[in-house]
Design an enzyme around this catalytic site. Structure first.
Site, PDB file in Angstrom:
ATOM      1  CG  ASN A  21      -4.777   2.441   5.238  1.00 24.12           C
ATOM      2  OD1 ASN A  21      -4.438   1.693   5.600  1.00 24.12           O
ATOM      3  ND2 ASN A  21      -6.024   2.711   4.792  1.00 24.12           N
ATOM      4  CB  ILE A  22      -3.634   5.951  10.818  1.00 25.54           C
ATOM      5  CG1 ILE A  22      -2.560   4.926  11.092  1.00 25.54           C
ATOM      6  CG2 ILE A  22      -4.433   5.938  12.164  1.00 25.54           C
ATOM      7  CD1 ILE A  22      -1.348   5.498  11.710  1.00 25.54           C
ATOM      8  CD  GLU A  23      -9.683   4.809   6.022  1.00 28.22           C
ATOM      9  OE1 GLU A  23     -10.784   4.677   6.474  1.00 28.22           O
ATOM     10  OE2 GLU A  23      -9.437   4.679   5.013  1.00 28.22           O
ATOM     11  CD  GLU A  56       1.469   4.631   0.197  1.00 23.80           C
ATOM     12  OE1 GLU A  56       0.894   4.791   1.069  1.00 23.80           O
ATOM     13  OE2 GLU A  56       1.054   4.457  -1.183  1.00 23.80           O
TER      14      GLU A  56
END
Ligand code: THU
Length: 133
Positions: free
Chosen positions: A42-44, A55
């Protein structure tokens, strides 16, 4: 690649999670029918909706490389610094997966030591796909 190895690949990918806002780290590992592995985390973003889940990172990496046929997905997630716990894909990721993967597509959730196997159809029943129009 065994199911456990795929879970381990997801766990390894989780180490690259960029999650300074939620401190919830997720890794995903997607294997193609030809046996090629694509991983993602995940890349916030400071503008929260610009965040992308692990995903979809893995899926979009693969699709952007020309891949279209997938064998299995593994997801490992949990709070930063804690033992990974069960992490279920969000609705957007389920929908993105349904564009490329059939209802019997296997999704492994948990940790390399203990995981459960679902199908995409179980996670996203009655999905809307190109077959609906
Ligand atoms: N997240 C994922 O990457 N995958 C999931 O399956 C659930 C949630 C991320 C999004 C956000 O960066 C953080 O986890 C908390 O929601």
């Amino acid at each position: 690649m065994t199911e456990r190895e795929l879970m381990q690949a997801a766990q390894d990918a989780r180490k690259n999670s960029y999650s300074p806002y939620s401190h919830f780290c997720v890794g995903a590992a997607l294997v193609t029918k030809s046996g090629k592995l694509y991983t993602g985390c995940n890349i916030e973003n400071a503008a929260y909706p610009a965040t992308v889940c692990a995903e979809r990172t893995a899926l979009f990496k693969a699709v952007s490389e020309g891949e279209r046929a997938f064998q299995m997905l593994a997801v490992v997630g949990g709070k930063e610094g804690e033992t990974a716990e069960f992490c279920s894909p969000c609705g957007v990721c389920r929908q993105a997966l349904a564009e490329f993967c059939p209802p019997d597509f296997p999704v492994l959730l948990g940790t390399p030591a203990h995981f459960e196997k679902y199908t995409l159809g179980e996670l996203l029943p009655h999905s809307f796909t190109s077959e609906n129009f």
